[in-house]
Design an enzyme around this catalytic site. Structure first.
Site, PDB file in Angstrom:
ATOM      1  N   SER A 257       1.040  -1.124   0.199  1.00  0.00           N
ATOM      2  CA  SER A 257      -0.041   0.220  -0.209  1.00  0.00           C
ATOM      3  C   SER A 257       1.072   1.075  -0.080  1.00  0.00           C
ATOM      4  O   SER A 257       0.475   2.086  -0.173  1.00  0.00           O
ATOM      5  CB  SER A 257      -1.051  -0.261   1.438  1.00  0.00           C
ATOM      6  OG  SER A 257      -0.195   0.228   2.540  1.00  0.00           O
TER       7      SER A 257
ATOM      8  N   HIS B 159      -2.631  -3.351  -5.936  1.00  0.00           N
ATOM      9  CA  HIS B 159      -2.968  -3.073  -4.353  1.00  0.00           C
ATOM     10  C   HIS B 159      -4.646  -2.520  -4.689  1.00  0.00           C
ATOM     11  O   HIS B 159      -5.423  -2.035  -4.659  1.00  0.00           O
ATOM     12  CB  HIS B 159      -2.446  -0.830  -4.314  1.00  0.00           C
ATOM     13  CG  HIS B 159      -3.208  -0.810  -3.013  1.00  0.00           C
ATOM     14  ND1 HIS B 159      -3.453   0.666  -2.394  1.00  0.00           N
ATOM     15  CD2 HIS B 159      -3.213  -1.048  -1.674  1.00  0.00           C
ATOM     16  CE1 HIS B 159      -3.363   1.000  -1.001  1.00  0.00           C
ATOM     17  NE2 HIS B 159      -3.302  -0.603  -1.205  1.00  0.00           N
TER      18      HIS B 159
ATOM     19  N   GLU C 256      -6.305  -0.155  -7.574  1.00  0.00           N
ATOM     20  CA  GLU C 256      -4.904   0.691  -8.068  1.00  0.00           C
ATOM     21  C   GLU C 256      -3.730  -0.050  -8.529  1.00  0.00           C
ATOM     22  O   GLU C 256      -3.045  -0.728  -7.984  1.00  0.00           O
ATOM     23  CB  GLU C 256      -4.599   1.604  -6.401  1.00  0.00           C
ATOM     24  CG  GLU C 256      -4.030   2.553  -6.731  1.00  0.00           C
ATOM     25  CD  GLU C 256      -3.559   3.160  -5.333  1.00  0.00           C
ATOM     26  OE1 GLU C 256      -3.469   4.351  -5.384  1.00  0.00           O
ATOM     27  OE2 GLU C 256      -2.988   2.444  -4.090  1.00  0.00           O
TER      28      GLU C 256
ATOM     29  N   ASN D  52      -3.175   6.118  -0.953  1.00  0.00           N
ATOM     30  CA  ASN D  52      -2.747   6.612   0.815  1.00  0.00           C
ATOM     31  C   ASN D  52      -1.685   7.980   0.581  1.00  0.00           C
ATOM     32  O   ASN D  52      -1.942   8.533   1.694  1.00  0.00           O
ATOM     33  CB  ASN D  52      -1.640   5.329   1.091  1.00  0.00           C
ATOM     34  CG  ASN D  52      -2.989   4.251   1.702  1.00  0.00           C
ATOM     35  OD1 ASN D  52      -3.694   4.381   2.111  1.00  0.00           O
ATOM     36  ND2 ASN D  52      -1.980   2.705   1.055  1.00  0.00           N
TER      37      ASN D  52
END
Length: 734
Positions: free
Chosen positions: A428, A449, A461, A499
């Site tokens: 991540s 991800h 992702e 993130n």
């Protein structure tokens, strides 16, 4: 805008009017004008006894063309003709021409009959459908209500409770259910559809079958008192589920108007309210998300090269924890053969058990039959070594966020897997170049991800490095589509897009708390804004271990703008690690219900002391608006950096990433769209103020400062300029 209808008359005297506007026969001003002309012609011709309305190539109509919203929004008619007049479609075309015709009309429905498409069908005197047809009114997903009589006809055909459910949830029904509800009158196979509709139309003409104007039916409507109770219950439920949204309430009001004052009054209110909602910020935001979601699979330099996805049959997952087992579940449900690898029997047993539990849950919810469950589970194999990896098409590594461990795994994979096997990581935050540092396979290393729980969360992702082959990206886009995820392709950096954008989210909240703001006020304000949970409740959910590991990556890579609070480490020292330990920023009971904890104050005071900061009384008196801005403007700022660095090709991709990965409210259009709705000047100005008071954490990035100085939107630049130009041409101004 194109689109038309055709008319042909058979020897039996039935006119077939066919909607023709590929690919889904969407309705446009041109199509609706043509529908009126075809109906007028059929009604005037002596050789026409009855009418069948259908759609070309097995699709009735996917609804009103959303590209047309731009022209409707700015008040300019995009086409001349009667259907460009206010209220004309609902009243004069559907009510006074189709429904009031002296010749019966039957809708022959195959494929999609959604939105305006279903509203056209409901204005006909009967409906014949195939079992696979999908019928629904999904307009509320776009921040509007049905505008062609749907709010009035659907309750009269299926009853008030089911009509409310269909409209408020935007969920379509299949043909068989539509038959049981009374929405359609018969189910036939696709090859018999039009012929059956022809015969039905003649039977209606001869009064062998009922001739029904659905707008005036009352037999399925409850008595007024009971209807009002149902409507009020729906209002309360809609408010509970979406307190910030007005259009579900408006929809209920419009339905009530038709029941209380009669259907024609209902049609008038429907039209008036539709026009207001069309210009609302909610509608603009949701239409933006609609287009943005469909645009994520277009990646310049990748998907425009004519590459075809390779067939993927076998996928190996490394790690059977929550993420690995969730990814395995998603793949199994979409027909892939899956190998799940763990380091020992105990861990493997746990991983396989989690996958089985996920699938069992699907059976309990009625999403999976017992037979399908057995078949799905049979495609899963647990392994303890790499031997079975020799013929897999893709490996997804889903182990803990530990760089040396991941480097070792990728080095091993290179030895055991075929040279064509895709090597993907579910990391991540960690830079993929670092993960693949000890390999020579950089062209096939990619980030896949997923978000927890991986078999439920809608986002995938896809992270490419400068060396990732376009073919590998195309392959993973195809896998994403097959497992029903929305894929967003982003560049490689610490935290990638989601993130990275949201790392200031918790840090801003920690900064405010250490200087005097209340934890629980912050969470309440952010939840009220529309996030699924506030930053502190989110920290508890993911666990402090993950929060510290992720935070340390940002501290290492972005030291100049990281707020390094000691609050979480101090709490972790006392064995408070979030929801899993029943104590974090909140305390949790046996049912995992969160409650504020007065003990938190002592940790805040200690963290404040270590940071050498004092209480700022102003921060203790922040309004909800100020809390939202101070927590989320740093997120906008970081999103601008991500965009300016080319990590995302389109600003709209960042909007989708935030909505689907972090639960940013879609009705606010995504983080960049929301920033633009407030204005780059205002966002930048506020950040500048706070950076003078609280340091560089709040300092606006160069891209944001530049857009603010120009008074320009944040979301225009690079590939977005071409997209904006294309949208302007199609007048999709929403």
């Amino acid at each position: 805008m194109g689109g038309t209808t055709t008319i042909s008359v058979g020897s039996d005297g039935v006119a077939i009017i066919t909607i023709l506007n590929p690919p889904v026969n969407s309705l446009s001003i041109d199509v609706l004008n043509s529908l009126k002309e075809s109906f007028d012609q059929a009604l005037q011709r002596d050789d026409v006894k009855a009418i069948v309305v259908t759609g070309a190539k097995g699709k009735f109509s996917g609804g009103f063309d959303i590209n047309a919203f731009g022209g409707m929004h700015d008040g300019k008619a995009m086409s001349t003709g009667p259907a460009s007049k206010p209220g004309y479609v609902s009243i004069e075309i559907l009510s006074d021409t189709v429904e009031a015709a002296r010749k019966p009309s039957i809708a022959a429905i195959d494929g999609l009959a959604l939105g305006g498409g279903l509203e056209v069908a409901m204005a006909c005197h009967a409906r014949i459908a195939t079992s696979t047809a999908q019928l629904g009114l999904p307009e509320l997903q776009l921040g509007i209500i049905p505008g062609f009589g749907g709010t009035q006809r659907l309750p009269r055909l299926v009853g008030l409770p089911k009509a409310l459910e269909m409209m408020l949830t935007s969920k379509p029904v299949r043909g068989e259910e539509a038959l049981s509800l009374g929405l359609v009158d018969a189910i036939v196979s696709g090859d018999q559809l039009v012929d059956t509709a022809r015969r039905w139309a003649l039977d209606v003409l001869e009064r062998r079958k009922p001739w029904v104007a659905s707008l005036y039916r009352t037999d399925k409507l409850e008595p007024l008192g009971e209807a009002r109770e149902i409507l009020n219950f729906a209002r309360a439920q809609a408010h509970r589920q979406a307190p910030n949204l007005q259009h579900p309430q408006v929809c209920i009001d419009v339905i009530e108007e038709g029941i209380v004052s009669g259907p024609r009054a209902g049609l008038k209110k429907e039209y008036d309210e539709f026009q207001v909602l069309l210009k609302s910020d909610t509608c603009k935001s949701l239409v933006h998300i609609f287009f943005a979601q469909r645009g994520t699979t277009k990646v310049p330099g990748v998907t425009d090269q004519g590459l075809k996805p390779r067939r993927m049959n076998k996928v190996a997952i490394l790690g059977g924890g929550l993420m690995g087992s969730g990814i395995a579940t998603a793949l199994l449900l979409s027909g892939y053969q899956v190998y799940l690898k763990e380091v020992n029997e105990k861990f493997l047993e746990g991983g396989l058990g989690r996958v089985k539990a996920n699938l069992t849950n699907s059976v309990k919810k009625g999403k999976l039959s017992q037979e399908k469950f057995e078949k799905t589970l049979s495609r899963l194999k647990g392994v303890l070594d790499y031997e079975s990896f020799r013929d897999v098409d893709m490996v997804i590594e889903a182990v803990i966020e530990n760089v040396p461990l991941k480097q070792q795994i990728f080095s091993d994979l290179e030895k055991y897997c075929s040279p064509h096997c895709i090597l993907a990581s579910n990391t991540s935050t960690i830079d993929l170049n670092l993960i693949g540092e000890k390999t020579k396979s950089h062209d096939r290393i990619i980030g896949a991800h997923f978000f927890s729980p991986a078999h439920i969360m809608p986002l995938l992702e896809i992270v490419r490095t400068a060396k990732t082959s376009p073919q590998v990206v195309v392959d993973l886009l195809d896998v994403g589509k097959k497992i029903r995820k929305t894929p967003v392709v982003v560049g490689n950096c610490t935290g990638f897009a989601v993130n990275r954008m949201f790392f200031p989210y918790t840090q801003a909240a920690l900064l405010l708390v250490e200087r005097g703001a209340d934890i629980y006020r912050i969470d309440r304000a952010i939840t009220k804004f529309g996030m699924p949970m506030g930053p502190f409740r989110l920290c508890d959910l993911v666990g402090f271990g993950v929060a510290i590991a992720t935070g340390s990556q940002f501290v290492r890579n972005f030291p100049e703008r990281t707020y390094a609070s000691m609050l979480i480490p101090l709490m972790q020292e006392d064995k408070r690690a979030g929801e899993m330990t029943r104590k974090g920023f909140y305390v949790y009971n046996d049912k995992r219900k969160a409650s504020p904890d007065p003990e938190i104050k002592k940790y805040i005071e200690k963290a404040r002391e270590l940071a050498g900061v004092s209480v700022d009384l102003k921060l203790g008196k922040l309004s909800d608006k100020e809390i939202i801005e101070m927590v989320l403007f740093p997120v906008v700022n970081e999103a601008c950096r991500v965009y300016a660095e080319g990590i995302a090709v389109k600003a709209a991709d960042l909007d989708i990433a935030g909505v689907m990965g972090m639960g940013f409210p879609p009705y606010r259009g995504g983080i960049m769209f929301w920033g633009d709705s407030i204005g780059s000047k205002y966002v930048c100005g506020r950040l500048e103020e706070w950076s003078k008071m609280y340091g560089d954490f709040f300092k606006p990035c160069g891209y944001l400062a530049e857009r603010a100085a120009l008074g320009s939107p944040l979301s225009i630049g690079g590939a977005d300029e071409a997209e904006a130009e294309a949208k302007a041409k199609s007048k999709s101004r929403l």
